[in-house]
Write a protein that holds these residues in place. Structure first.
Motif: not given
Length: 141
Positions: A39-43, A47-51, A91-92, A114-116
């Motif tokens: 859950m934390v990883k997906v959050n 957050d990154e992609l939607l932002s 983005p990739f 990179l984090l994603v």
């Protein structure tokens, strides 16, 4: 592939709505006992992609919708798809930042994507019928 639990979330292109999407995913994760570490990883990924979509995909400044589809297979596979009608952008496709360069000498940007890439097992982008479709997969949990 076993049973599928799914959820569709539609948000507007604002940072406030990004938090609403993350909260909706958290409720889904609790309902279907997705492990807290996943859950934390997906959050972080959401957050990154939607932002990024909110900040860069709609230069017209108008209100737009972003569709989020979550599919959880009982086999331990989670698929998340983000769809928006913004300007085309993969983005990739940009090169990963060189982490060996001192922070103050690096180009700005790229660390979030990179984090994603590091947090998800699979990721992809396609442009289809004037839509950006970004997909991520987390396996075996």
């Amino acid at each position: 592939m076993g049973e599928i639990h799914s959820k569709k979330i539609i948000i507007k292109n604002t940072i406030k709505e990004v938090q609403r999407a993350i909260s909706a995913f958290e409720a889904f994760a609790v309902q279907y006992t997705i492990p807290p570490t996943i859950m934390v990883k997906v959050n972080i990924v959401l957050d990154e992609l939607l932002s990024n979509i909110v900040k860069y995909s709609f230069p017209d400044g108008q209100e737009h919708e972003i569709d989020i589809t979550i599919e959880l297979f009982t086999t331990g596979k989670l698929i998340i798809q983000l769809t928006d009608a913004g300007i085309p952008f993969n983005p990739f496709s940009t090169p990963d930042p060189d982490l060996s360069i001192p922070l103050e000498d690096r180009e700005v940007g790229g660390l979030g994507i990179l984090l994603v890439k590091k947090l998800m097992d699979e990721y992809s982008y396609k442009r289809q019928v004037n839509l950006n479709i970004t997909s991520m997969v987390k396996n075996n949990f």
